[in-house]
Design an enzyme around this catalytic site. Sequence first.
Site, PDB file in Angstrom:
ATOM      1  N   LYS A 170      12.626   5.208  14.181  1.00  0.00           N
ATOM      2  CA  LYS A 170      11.782   5.905  15.171  1.00  0.00           C
ATOM      3  C   LYS A 170      10.477   5.123  15.219  1.00  0.00           C
ATOM      4  O   LYS A 170       9.627   5.236  14.327  1.00  0.00           O
ATOM      5  CB  LYS A 170      11.542   7.347  14.716  1.00  0.00           C
ATOM      6  N   GLU A 245       4.174   3.776   2.952  1.00  0.00           N
ATOM      7  CA  GLU A 245       3.179   2.711   3.034  1.00  0.00           C
ATOM      8  C   GLU A 245       2.053   3.293   3.874  1.00  0.00           C
ATOM      9  O   GLU A 245       2.207   3.462   5.080  1.00  0.00           O
ATOM     10  CB  GLU A 245       3.818   1.470   3.667  1.00  0.00           C
ATOM     11  N   CYS A 279      -3.685  -2.115   7.795  1.00  0.00           N
ATOM     12  CA  CYS A 279      -3.867  -1.181   6.678  1.00  0.00           C
ATOM     13  C   CYS A 279      -4.433  -1.882   5.448  1.00  0.00           C
ATOM     14  O   CYS A 279      -5.137  -1.273   4.661  1.00  0.00           O
ATOM     15  CB  CYS A 279      -2.566  -0.459   6.364  1.00  0.00           C
ATOM     16  N   GLU A 369     -10.547   5.452   5.949  1.00  0.00           N
ATOM     17  CA  GLU A 369      -9.945   4.365   6.711  1.00  0.00           C
ATOM     18  C   GLU A 369     -10.351   4.529   8.179  1.00  0.00           C
ATOM     19  O   GLU A 369     -10.077   5.554   8.797  1.00  0.00           O
ATOM     20  CB  GLU A 369      -8.427   4.419   6.577  1.00  0.00           C
TER      21      GLU A 369
HETATM   22  P1  NAP Z   1       0.708   8.367  12.314  1.00  0.00           P
HETATM   23  O1  NAP Z   1       0.630   9.571  13.142  1.00  0.00           O
HETATM   24  O2  NAP Z   1       0.806   8.490  10.838  1.00  0.00           O
HETATM   25  O3  NAP Z   1       1.947   7.514  12.887  1.00  0.00           O
HETATM   26  C1  NAP Z   1       2.900   6.804  12.142  1.00  0.00           C
HETATM   27  C2  NAP Z   1       4.322   7.182  12.596  1.00  0.00           C
HETATM   28  O4  NAP Z   1       4.629   8.515  12.177  1.00  0.00           O
HETATM   29  C3  NAP Z   1       4.509   7.163  14.103  1.00  0.00           C
HETATM   30  O5  NAP Z   1       5.804   6.713  14.406  1.00  0.00           O
HETATM   31  C4  NAP Z   1       4.337   8.615  14.436  1.00  0.00           C
HETATM   32  O6  NAP Z   1       4.850   8.973  15.685  1.00  0.00           O
HETATM   33  C5  NAP Z   1       5.059   9.265  13.293  1.00  0.00           C
HETATM   34  N1  NAP Z   1       4.744  10.693  13.084  1.00  0.00           N
HETATM   35  C6  NAP Z   1       3.621  11.368  13.445  1.00  0.00           C
HETATM   36  N2  NAP Z   1       3.729  12.669  13.069  1.00  0.00           N
HETATM   37  C7  NAP Z   1       4.950  12.823  12.482  1.00  0.00           C
HETATM   38  C8  NAP Z   1       5.641  13.928  11.909  1.00  0.00           C
HETATM   39  N3  NAP Z   1       5.113  15.142  11.852  1.00  0.00           N
HETATM   40  N4  NAP Z   1       6.867  13.713  11.387  1.00  0.00           N
HETATM   41  C9  NAP Z   1       7.422  12.497  11.421  1.00  0.00           C
HETATM   42  N5  NAP Z   1       6.822  11.417  11.968  1.00  0.00           N
HETATM   43  C10 NAP Z   1       5.589  11.567  12.478  1.00  0.00           C
HETATM   44  O7  NAP Z   1      -0.498   7.422  12.630  1.00  0.00           O
HETATM   45  P2  NAP Z   1      -1.344   7.391  13.994  1.00  0.00           P
HETATM   46  O8  NAP Z   1      -1.610   8.747  14.500  1.00  0.00           O
HETATM   47  O9  NAP Z   1      -0.639   6.500  14.927  1.00  0.00           O
HETATM   48  O10 NAP Z   1      -2.694   6.712  13.481  1.00  0.00           O
HETATM   49  C11 NAP Z   1      -3.674   7.530  12.852  1.00  0.00           C
HETATM   50  C12 NAP Z   1      -4.321   6.827  11.687  1.00  0.00           C
HETATM   51  O11 NAP Z   1      -3.331   6.457  10.739  1.00  0.00           O
HETATM   52  C13 NAP Z   1      -5.008   5.506  12.003  1.00  0.00           C
HETATM   53  O12 NAP Z   1      -6.294   5.678  12.482  1.00  0.00           O
HETATM   54  C14 NAP Z   1      -4.975   4.828  10.673  1.00  0.00           C
HETATM   55  O13 NAP Z   1      -6.029   5.252   9.876  1.00  0.00           O
HETATM   56  C15 NAP Z   1      -3.680   5.281  10.072  1.00  0.00           C
HETATM   57  N6  NAP Z   1      -2.599   4.273  10.249  1.00  0.00           N
HETATM   58  C16 NAP Z   1      -2.219   3.547   9.177  1.00  0.00           C
HETATM   59  C17 NAP Z   1      -1.226   2.596   9.313  1.00  0.00           C
HETATM   60  C18 NAP Z   1      -0.751   1.772   8.171  1.00  0.00           C
HETATM   61  O14 NAP Z   1      -0.191   0.703   8.377  1.00  0.00           O
HETATM   62  N7  NAP Z   1      -0.920   2.189   6.923  1.00  0.00           N
HETATM   63  C19 NAP Z   1      -0.626   2.369  10.555  1.00  0.00           C
HETATM   64  C20 NAP Z   1      -1.034   3.150  11.640  1.00  0.00           C
HETATM   65  C21 NAP Z   1      -2.005   4.088  11.460  1.00  0.00           C
HETATM   66  P3  NAP Z   1       3.848   8.854  16.973  1.00  0.00           P
HETATM   67  O15 NAP Z   1       3.747   7.421  17.253  1.00  0.00           O
HETATM   68  O16 NAP Z   1       4.538   9.601  18.041  1.00  0.00           O
HETATM   69  O17 NAP Z   1       2.543   9.468  16.564  1.00  0.00           O
END
Ligand code: NAP
Length: 462
Positions: A170, A245, A279, A369
């Site tokens: 996904k 991660e 990250c 972050e």
């Molecule tokens: P996120 O919501 O954690 O997204 C990561 C993945 O998880 C996406 O595929 C997302 O889908 C999915 N997801 C979201 N809610 C979920 C749930 N309840 N159950 C299962 N899967 C779920 O991250 P984001 O909202 O895109 O970014 C927010 C913050 O996260 C950033 O500002 C940053 O600080 C951090 N981040 C960290 C990394 C890393 O590499 N460690 C990468 C991205 C972001 P959707 O795409 O539909 O939301």
Amino acid sequence: MKAYDGMYIGGAWRPAAGQDVIEVVNPADEQVIGTVPAGTAEDVDTAVRAARAALPEWAATPPAERAARLAALRDVLVARADEIAETVTAELGAPLKFSQAVHAAVPIAVAGSYAELAATYAFEEKTGNSVVHHEPVGVVAAITPWNYPLHQIVAKVAPALAAGCTIVVKPAEDTPLVARLFADAVHEAGIPAGVFNLVTGLGPVTGQALAEHPGVDLVSFTGSTAVGRHIAAIAAGQVKKVALELGGKSANVILPTADLAKAVNVGVANVMSNSGQTCSAWTRMLVHRDRYDEAVGLAAGAAAKYGERIGPVVNAKQQARVRGYIEKGVAEGARLVAGGPEAPREKGYFVSPTVFADVTEDMTIAQEEIFGPVLSILRYDDEEDALRIANGTVYGLAGAVWAGDEAEAVAFARRMETGQVDINGGRFNPLAPFGGYKQSGVGRELGVHGLAEYLQTKSLQF
Ligand code: NAP
Ligand code: MG
């Protein structure tokens, strides 16, 4: 604008169960470039069943044959590198050169590394009167973010397939197009039907249904700590394996003996590349008080050079979030020496490359972050102080140490609570394990350690 149809399930593009779509936006100009189906629990169920059905045969496929398929996949990624780079540039906004050099190239290296590992790994070993078999964990759910959209897919799919697992991916809602391109590449590489499946959709719907599905044996997640915690709780309820991660707030420690200009310039480049959406970025620069002012001047100059070159952040929400952090930094008393909260352009989700001086440990911008092009420079008194500050967050993903003498840098790095440290600007190594201490995650990706995440042992005694 193109309406992309279907989910890649069981070796073919099949119509989605529902009618809803997700709009994909180019963050550089805010134009909608396409739509993809928004998956439902029904799509997820179909995909997990396909992966389950394909598991026995793929798990029993000799590792050499799995290796050959991964090598073929690597070759398709090479042949399609330009298309991959253009797609990532369109949906993530990364400058094309960066997309070519990193977003397209790193997945090629990682796929290649697992083609080799699959061929050479000891899936069977002897210990005393036992033979230990390393068997695939089973069906994997991979939930990936948008910041390195293809890398994060390949860093899960390649080791999973090398191990003999089957997988359902996904991808992030913001970057589904390169994921679809990857599904085509998997198909072209001749990977058997059902071994790899792709369901696009929203996190709380599609991602949630995938994490919860009883047919999944391991959930591998990359993204925010908040969602990671949620997924770990779901997995715990079903005693599923989980790999996380998560975020980071890594320290770039510049010891007094370091080549200051080099350490600062590489440090700024590290934070600004991919618009700060990495990250493992070294978002906290730690400088000795005697060289502090010089370092701040160098960093401000280096950041200013990124003004024209930097890409946008991924979406309006991230832009608002990052600008909010910059405002908070100012409000908490940090000194802005480059950039600032104003949007530098009228169109596109751009954020100015920003550097803060006089940042203290207690400030929000030193702890949370930000995921944007924002660097905080902190001052330390001596090495013990530097170590305390470097280790003083809930995270522990990466870091850097610079010193005149490599041994001095290594000694410091060994005391850092973090999973990966670059010594005097060491290069990225696709075989080195990547993953976090503390709240930066659970498990490791890449190389042989990444492969082990997808294996479980069975011991036979004689
Ligand atoms: P996120 O919501 O954690 O997204 C990561 C993945 O998880 C996406 O595929 C997302 O889908 C999915 N997801 C979201 N809610 C979920 C749930 N309840 N159950 C299962 N899967 C779920 O991250 P984001 O909202 O895109 O970014 C927010 C913050 O996260 C950033 O500002 C940053 O600080 C951090 N981040 C960290 C990394 C890393 O590499 N460690 C990468 C991205 C972001 P959707 O795409 O539909 O939301
Ligand atoms: Mg999200």
